[in-house]
Design an enzyme around this catalytic site. Structure first.
Site, short mmCIF file in Angstrom:
data_model
loop_
_atom_site.label_atom_id
_atom_site.label_comp_id
_atom_site.label_asym_id
_atom_site.label_seq_id
_atom_site.Cartn_x
_atom_site.Cartn_y
_atom_site.Cartn_z
N ASP A 1 -8.02 -3.87 -0.90
CA ASP A 1 -8.72 -4.20 -2.09
C ASP A 1 -8.46 -6.17 -2.18
O ASP A 1 -9.45 -6.50 -3.09
CB ASP A 1 -7.15 -3.96 -2.70
CG ASP A 1 -7.65 -2.07 -3.12
OD1 ASP A 1 -9.13 -2.18 -3.08
OD2 ASP A 1 -7.29 -1.63 -2.92
N HIS B 1 0.77 -1.13 -0.26
CA HIS B 1 0.65 0.05 -0.30
C HIS B 1 1.05 1.45 0.56
O HIS B 1 1.89 1.53 0.32
CB HIS B 1 -0.33 -0.02 1.32
CG HIS B 1 -2.08 1.16 0.88
ND1 HIS B 1 -1.17 2.58 1.19
CD2 HIS B 1 -3.47 0.84 0.94
CE1 HIS B 1 -3.36 3.37 1.48
NE2 HIS B 1 -3.92 2.01 0.93
#
Length: 448
Positions: free
Chosen positions: A382, A325
């Site tokens: 995600d 991330h």
């Protein structure tokens, strides 16, 4: 109205930003400039360069704004090194365990957890505003069947404002609660209608007796003569996805909303701009990319082992989607929460899906492989949200739309914060020009 009272109270809340006594020194061409240091409420420090160009003629350059604070905000706090995420100071773990998406939306927008009366009032406003104006059906009819739901979503959010000119007539805090409720409520109605349109299915209207997430699933999957079976575990899992995506500091789409809001554009226009920013595959499309990666692995007859080996080779062109991330240098706190929800949902639904088997293999391998551990490439939100949405039966093209529905409270809160700033100015970044120096017009018959 209760919500109007809350707005007035919220506007009185101050989130103090301290100018520290110490300053930073910047030396350019032998001349020293003193730059104030600002400290936020969580101890974050920043060098204030607002007057640097006026004093020195220099600007700062930060491609992608990776180290630039674009605003001062009291909505969401992230500590990427420690893996902390809080909405209005409340840890995401507590909200995920005990709250709902709508209660969390209230917290984000109005700055406090609601009382029973306030939550009933807010929920009532959502129910009152869940239906679209009937004439908007003609707008849906104008889109081709192949239109992406995100294109329809951004267009219809903008179009919906045309049907409520009273809400758009100048700035009026008393209108804000209705604007916010209409946008949060109607975004799911627009999303469901867009899905039905793309499949050639008749429109299913919302039911006022259903709560927010259940109503969305009803509009998505019910038939004209038979309602969709609302399984509690499915409703809970999707509500959690909405909650975990409700805000995430100054990401691309939220920064876009604030940029557009700085021009004094209306809330619907700003939200539509946020949808367009979110549409990009590097932002809201990441969960869709996870499923596409899993499908490619499956089509190649791989269980994920060969793909992981290729992902570690920088020359292979393979990338492990859903891992790592931009902000979190530790485990994404949302990923820990949604992983548990993912495991529970798959177990309760007894789903047998080869793509989900591959996903589990990738997760297990990456969490024990030194290559990924050293680079802190942990599974992110995600990765798991894509798996959950596939298990629920949501089509791939709707994944980013789900993200947009969840992020709406954060966009609204950031819009409100931007508009309420008495010192706010229109956002206007600078640039470093790298084109030709002085050039002159040459008549067309003299050009070689």
């Amino acid at each position: 109205m209760i919500c109007q009272q809350i707005i007035r109270r919220f506007e009185e809340i101050e989130y103090p930003i301290k100018h520290m006594s110490k300053t930073a020194k910047l030396e350019i061409d032998g001349k020293s400039y003193s730059l104030p240091i600002i400290e936020g409420t969580e101890g974050e420090c920043a060098v204030d360069i607002a007057n640097l160009r006026n004093e020195s003629g220099y600007i700062t350059l930060d491609d992608g704004y990776g180290n630039t604070g674009s605003c001062q905000s009291g909505i969401t706090f992230i500590d990427g090194e420690k893996g902390i995420l809080r909405y209005r100071g409340v840890p995401i773990e507590e909200l995920a365990e005990t709250s709902t998406f709508i209660e969390t939306a209230y917290l984000i927008i109005y700055g406090k957890l609601p009382t029973h009366a306030e939550l009933r009032q807010f929920s009532g406003l959502l129910t009152e505003n869940e239906n679209l104006h009937e004439d908007m059906k003609y707008h849906f009819a104008g889109f081709p069947a192949t239109a992406h739901p995100m294109a329809i979503l951004s267009s219809m959010i903008n179009a919906s404002s045309c049907f409520y000119p009273g809400l758009m007539a100048g700035r009026n805090p008393a209108r804000f609660d209705i604007q916010a409720a209409r946008l949060i409520s109607q975004v799911r109605t627009i999303a469901a209608f867009a899905h039905r349109k793309s499949r050639g299915l008749p429109i299913i209207y919302p039911k006022p007796t259903y709560k927010y997430t259940a109503n969305f699933l009803h509009m998505m999957f019910s038939d004209v003569y038979q309602d969709y079976e609302l399984k509690p575990e499915v409703v809970k899992a999707l509500d959690l996805i909405f909650l975990l995506h409700a805000d995430h500091e100054q990401n691309c789409s939220t920064a876009t909303v604030r940029m557009v809001a700085s021009s004094q554009a209306n809330l619907f226009a700003c939200a539509a701009a946020g949808v367009c920013a979110l549409w990009g595959p590097l932002h809201g499309g990441a969960n869709q990319a996870v499923i596409e990666m899993l499908q490619q692995i499956h089509d190649a007859g791989d269980n994920g082992s060969r793909f992981i080996a290729a992902a570690k080779d920088k020359n292979s062109g393979r990338r492990l989607m859903g891992f790592g991330h931009r902000v979190y240098k530790n485990y994404d706190p949302r990923a820990k929460i949604i992983k548990r929800a993912c495991d529970q949902l798959l177990n309760s639904l007894h789903i047998n899906d080869p793509l989900l088997d591959i996903a589990k293999h990738l997760e297990e391998a990456a969490l024990r492989d030194p290559y990924f551990l050293e680079r802190k490439l942990y599974p992110n939100v995600d990765f798991y949200s894509g798996i959950i949405m596939r298990a629920i039966g949501l089509p791939l093209e709707m994944f980013t739309v789900i993200f947009a529905i969840g992020r709406m409270p954060g966009w609204i809160a950031n819009y409100k914060e931007t508009m309420a700033d008495p010192k706010g100015r229109i956002s206007r970044p600078r640039q470093i020009y790298t084109g030709q120096t002085l050039n002159h017009y040459v008549p067309i018959d003299q050009r070689g």
